[in-house]
Design a protein around this motif. Structure first.
Motif, mmCIF file in Angstrom:
data_model
loop_
_atom_site.group_PDB
_atom_site.id
_atom_site.type_symbol
_atom_site.label_atom_id
_atom_site.label_comp_id
_atom_site.label_asym_id
_atom_site.label_seq_id
_atom_site.Cartn_x
_atom_site.Cartn_y
_atom_site.Cartn_z
ATOM 1 N N CYS A 1 -67.570 -67.078 73.616
ATOM 2 C CA CYS A 1 -67.715 -68.256 72.759
ATOM 3 C C CYS A 1 -66.580 -68.307 71.749
ATOM 4 O O CYS A 1 -66.131 -67.272 71.258
ATOM 5 N N GLY A 2 -66.177 -69.516 71.429
ATOM 6 C CA GLY A 2 -65.293 -69.765 70.303
ATOM 7 C C GLY A 2 -66.079 -70.555 69.274
ATOM 8 O O GLY A 2 -67.304 -70.631 69.352
ATOM 9 N N SER A 3 -65.396 -71.172 68.348
ATOM 10 C CA SER A 3 -66.118 -71.906 67.314
ATOM 11 C C SER A 3 -66.745 -73.185 67.848
ATOM 12 O O SER A 3 -67.858 -73.530 67.471
ATOM 13 N N HIS A 4 -66.061 -73.881 68.742
ATOM 14 C CA HIS A 4 -66.554 -75.165 69.237
ATOM 15 C C HIS A 4 -66.540 -75.250 70.755
ATOM 16 O O HIS A 4 -66.523 -76.335 71.319
ATOM 17 N N THR B 1 -72.352 -65.110 59.594
ATOM 18 C CA THR B 1 -71.219 -65.032 58.678
ATOM 19 C C THR B 1 -71.125 -63.693 57.964
ATOM 20 O O THR B 1 -70.046 -63.261 57.587
ATOM 21 N N GLN C 1 -70.954 -77.578 73.120
ATOM 22 C CA GLN C 1 -70.603 -76.236 73.575
ATOM 23 C C GLN C 1 -71.739 -75.515 74.285
ATOM 24 O O GLN C 1 -71.521 -74.474 74.891
ATOM 25 N N GLY D 1 -70.491 -67.552 69.111
ATOM 26 C CA GLY D 1 -69.404 -68.393 68.639
ATOM 27 C C GLY D 1 -69.691 -68.849 67.229
ATOM 28 O O GLY D 1 -70.844 -69.096 66.868
ATOM 29 N N SER D 2 -68.663 -68.998 66.433
ATOM 30 C CA SER D 2 -68.854 -69.337 65.027
ATOM 31 C C SER D 2 -69.264 -70.782 64.803
ATOM 32 O O SER D 2 -69.339 -71.225 63.669
ATOM 33 N N GLY D 3 -69.596 -71.500 65.872
ATOM 34 C CA GLY D 3 -70.068 -72.880 65.793
ATOM 35 C C GLY D 3 -71.224 -73.137 64.872
ATOM 36 O O GLY D 3 -71.236 -74.125 64.179
ATOM 37 N N PRO D 4 -72.254 -72.321 64.752
ATOM 38 C CA PRO D 4 -72.553 -71.086 65.458
ATOM 39 C C PRO D 4 -73.464 -71.324 66.667
ATOM 40 O O PRO D 4 -74.367 -72.160 66.621
#
Length: 164
Positions: free
Chosen positions: A135-138, A29, A106, A82-85
């Protein structure tokens, strides 16, 4: 040499360590976690370790780079966060590894269990030569050499997204 000077986290490394970097990915973050690959194909991580995104097998933060032995010598080609993270990477021989948060499957390992260390992704990707990951968030995506794209999201295994 990769220019990592714009990322404050790399001020924690010595000039020799900086000079050894071939590829790097800064994430978190506040850009407070990093993975890097050396010219000798060694893989190191350091930083906050949010959701086990360092892949060290524990939840300990570290300002001293830790070597990810399982990935050393794998000739890493592509890195993504990815911000999933979560973190995803591909190797020159087309293998894909993932770790971190997995609440939406994911990571492509057939579960929603958090990945605390790198795992090889998705059995149906084993027959493909993956050349790029994102990668994306999810979700996570992989681009195969034949132009096929695969995604991991909610389903417990990779599914063909589209064929070009």
């Amino acid at each position: 040499m990769v220019d990592v000077g714009k990322w404050p986290i790399f001020t924690l490394l010595s000039p020799q360590e900086i000079a050894s970097i071939r590829k790097a990915c800064v994430f978190g973050t506040s850009a407070n976690e990093a993975i890097y690959v050396t010219h000798n194909d060694e893989v190191f991580v350091f930083g906050l370790n949010c959701s086990n995104c360092l892949g060290t097998g524990d939840n300990q933060s570290t300002i001293v780079p830790k070597k990810l032995e399982a990935l050393c010598g794998k000739k890493i080609k592509s890195l993504s966060y990815g911000s999933g993270p979560h973190v995803l990477l591909s190797t020159e021989d087309g293998m894909v590894y993932a770790w971190g948060h997995n609440g939406y499957s994911q990571l492509g390992n057939g579960t929603t269990n958090q990945g605390i260390a790198p795992i090889q992704v998705c059995t149906n990707l084993l027959i493909k030569q993956v050349i790029e990951v994102a990668c994306g968030s999810h979700h996570s995506m992989a681009l195969a050499a034949d132009g096929e794209q695969y995604y991991v999201q909610l389903e417990l295994q990779c599914q063909k997204l589209l064929q070009q």
